[in-house]
Scaffold this active site. Structure first.
Site, PDB file in Angstrom:
ATOM      1  N   GLU A 292       9.021  16.462  41.635  1.00 22.66           N
ATOM      2  CA  GLU A 292       7.728  15.791  41.835  1.00 22.66           C
ATOM      3  C   GLU A 292       6.713  16.622  41.081  1.00 22.66           C
ATOM      4  OE1 GLU A 292       4.130  15.124  42.697  1.00 22.66           O
ATOM      5  OE2 GLU A 292       4.644  16.175  44.547  1.00 22.66           O
ATOM      6  N   CYS A 326      -1.587  16.733  43.812  1.00 21.76           N
ATOM      7  CA  CYS A 326      -1.045  15.878  42.763  1.00 21.76           C
ATOM      8  C   CYS A 326      -1.443  14.427  42.984  1.00 21.76           C
ATOM      9  CB  CYS A 326       0.463  16.025  42.683  1.00 21.76           C
ATOM     10  SG  CYS A 326       1.293  15.885  44.269  1.00 21.76           S
TER      11      CYS A 326
END
Length: 542
Positions: A292, A326
């Site tokens: 990720e 993020c």
């Protein structure tokens, strides 16, 4: 013997404490902040259960008061990584032989320890070492990690569904761990992710070499202490601190590398993928690589959007934890008809934000993580201020005199292809593009094609037909899509998290989909009455 489903109820998300004035949790956290502030632990590597204080020491500081050293850790390098690999391999047979139920009980106990006696310790460590506010630490360090541990134990049982069997035989499915060890590389920004990456692999029977971010070493230290207190056997999770490259090089060079569980920058993840690919013929098995990475997360406002809700979502989504998520809102597309009112609300909200030491519970934003992050963001700020295609809407609160404070910055850009709308900044800078109301279809295309990332996105609209249309048009633009809400704050068990394109492999942390990546299933067929002749009935004459 087959693993059986755990005799545990459906897990529920851990209740979030709010730390309001006069609450017991507020007093407890303040006391723990004071206690940890007076300590400076020598953070060890953990190799085969042994605490090892070797390697060049480095300081872990509070980003909001960078002269305050909150811990000292040691750079392990390649040699320590090799020792961690050896310790993991030694622990592997016994850990793999332990039934899933017994492994799960260890992590369920860790969840209860974190929800109880360790809660404020991990929250305080996250506040001191990562500059999170009390509420941000609570939802990250406490609640989300508790949820990961509990829900993962539950989801693991879903993988135990057995195949059908014909008369005279019994078929079964065994969830073997991967053959070798898993490298877990974790980021500074989420204590929960840092704990979940090694724990989810270990739950499924794997042994792990865990490389935390240097700036997250204090919280990682306390996280590992929770796992040890819960009874995790020695060598199952081995911790190596310090710079990532020598640790990664050692792990990628080992023929026993079975997988990589990664959260961090796109550039680093691509280098890991490249390294695995170059060495693919040297491994005993094909390593599972789960990542990720970055995001350039959008918020699209339709002309029917609720402006008050939109303003709150943009401020929270862009500026909580100084935009170091993020999933943070970093580009917004606003119709011209709504922009004057929205701009007024945004400016008012931003002016009311308090920036400073998270130990002051009135603080909304702490500091960015380190000097390098501050310098990078300040460089962007200077370039944007000098750019004729940009209008600075808010631009205050910046200072690196005592802490790395990047103020909440909103920039209107006149070009839909401006780099501010495409490149990940990982900080509290929100780009806004104001579009003509009649050009919605063009904006949908722009959102989908401007950035290489596809992590999170949000849509604000009261028009149900447009909600359906935009959801379909932006299907590949975000792995987590929010309607009338900010694009941050995914909850374990409710919104499994992950994105595709440049944002990662989209293996959905907090779901059975992720756990499936850390097992190598074996099918076993047992025939009770085996055949005793070679021929088949069709071979006989009529």
């Amino acid at each position: 013997m087959l693993d059986l489903p755990l005799p545990t109820p459906q897990p529920r998300n851990e209740t979030t404490l709010h730390y309001a004035p006069g609450s017991p949790e507020r007093a407890e956290l303040k006391a723990e902040l004071l206690r940890l502030s007076g300590e400076c632990p020598d953070v060890p590597h953990v190799i085969g259960g042994e605490h090892v204080h070797e390697g060049e020491a480095f300081d872990v500081v509070s980003p909001h008061a960078f002269r305050k050293v909150v811990a000292r850790a040691h750079a392990g390098g390649r040699g320590m990584a090799e020792r961690a690999i050896a310790a993991a391999k030694k622990a592997a047979p016994a850990w793999a032989a332990m039934p899933l139920e017994e492994r799960a009980r260890i992590f369920l106990r860790a969840a209860d320890l974190l929800a109880g006696p360790y809660r404020q310790t991990l929250n305080a460590a996250t506040m001191l070492g990562q500059s999170k506010t009390a509420y941000q630490a609570e939802i990250d360090a406490a609640c989300e990690l508790v949820d990961f541990l509990r829900f993962n134990a539950h989801y693991a049982t879903r993988l135990l569904e057995q195949p059908s069997s014909s008369p005279g035989m019994l078929n079964s499915l065994e969830l073997r761990p991967l053959e070798g060890f898993v490298l877990a590389v974790t980021p500074f920004n989420f204590t929960a992710i840092a704990g979940n990456l090694p724990a989810s692999c270990a739950l499924m029977g794997n042994v792990v070499v865990w490389k935390p971010a240097e700036t997250q070493a204090l919280a990682a230290y306390h996280t590992m202490a929770i796992f040890e207190a819960a009874g995790l056997p020695k060598g199952v999770i081995n911790v190596v601190h310090g710079e990532g490259q020598p640790v990664g090089d050692a792990c990628l060079a080992s023929p026993d590398l079975a997988g990589v569980h990664f959260t961090g920058s796109t550039r680093v993840f691509q280098s890991i993928l490249r390294g695995v690919g170059e060495k693919i013929a040297s491994y005993k098995s094909y390593p599972r690589v789960v990542g990720e990475t970055g995001g350039k997360d959008f918020v699209l406002a339709h002309p029917s959007a609720d402006v008050d809700a939109l303003a709150v979502a943009l401020v929270r989504g862009a500026f909580e934890f100084s935009g170091q998520k993020c999933s943070a809102a970093s580009r917004a597309y606003v119709p011209r008809s709504l922009w004057p009112g929205l701009r007024e609300r945004l400016v008012a909200h931003v002016r009311a934000l308090r920036i400073g030491d998270p130990a002051d519970f009135r603080t909304f934003m702490g500091a960015v993580i380190d000097a390098r992050a501050y310098a990078r963001l300040a460089g962007w700020r200077e370039r944007l201020a000098a750019d004729a295609s940009c209008t600075m809407i808010t631009n205050e609160g910046w200072s690196n005199a005592d802490g790395y404070f990047a103020g909440p910055t909103i920039v209107e850009v006149s070009r839909p292809d401006h780099p501010l709308l495409a490149e990940e900044l990982f900080g509290p800078i929100l780009g806004v593009y104001v579009y003509d109301d009649a050009k919605l279809e063009e904006v949908l295309t722009t959102i989908d094609e401007t950035s290489p990332y596809a992590l999170t996105g949000a849509l604000f609209s009261q028009d149900r037909a447009f909600v359906g249309h935009a959801t379909r048009r932006l299907r590949q633009a975000a792995g987590n899509f929010y309607i009338n809400d900010k694009p941050t704050g995914a909850v374990v068990g409710q919104q499994p998290f992950g994105g595709a394109r440049g944002s990662g492999t989209n293996d959905k942390a907090g779901s059975a989909l992720n756990l499936l990546r850390w097992v190598s299933p074996r099918t076993v067929k047992e025939t009770f009455v085996p055949a005793r002749s070679v021929g088949y009935p069709s071979m006989t004459e009529a």
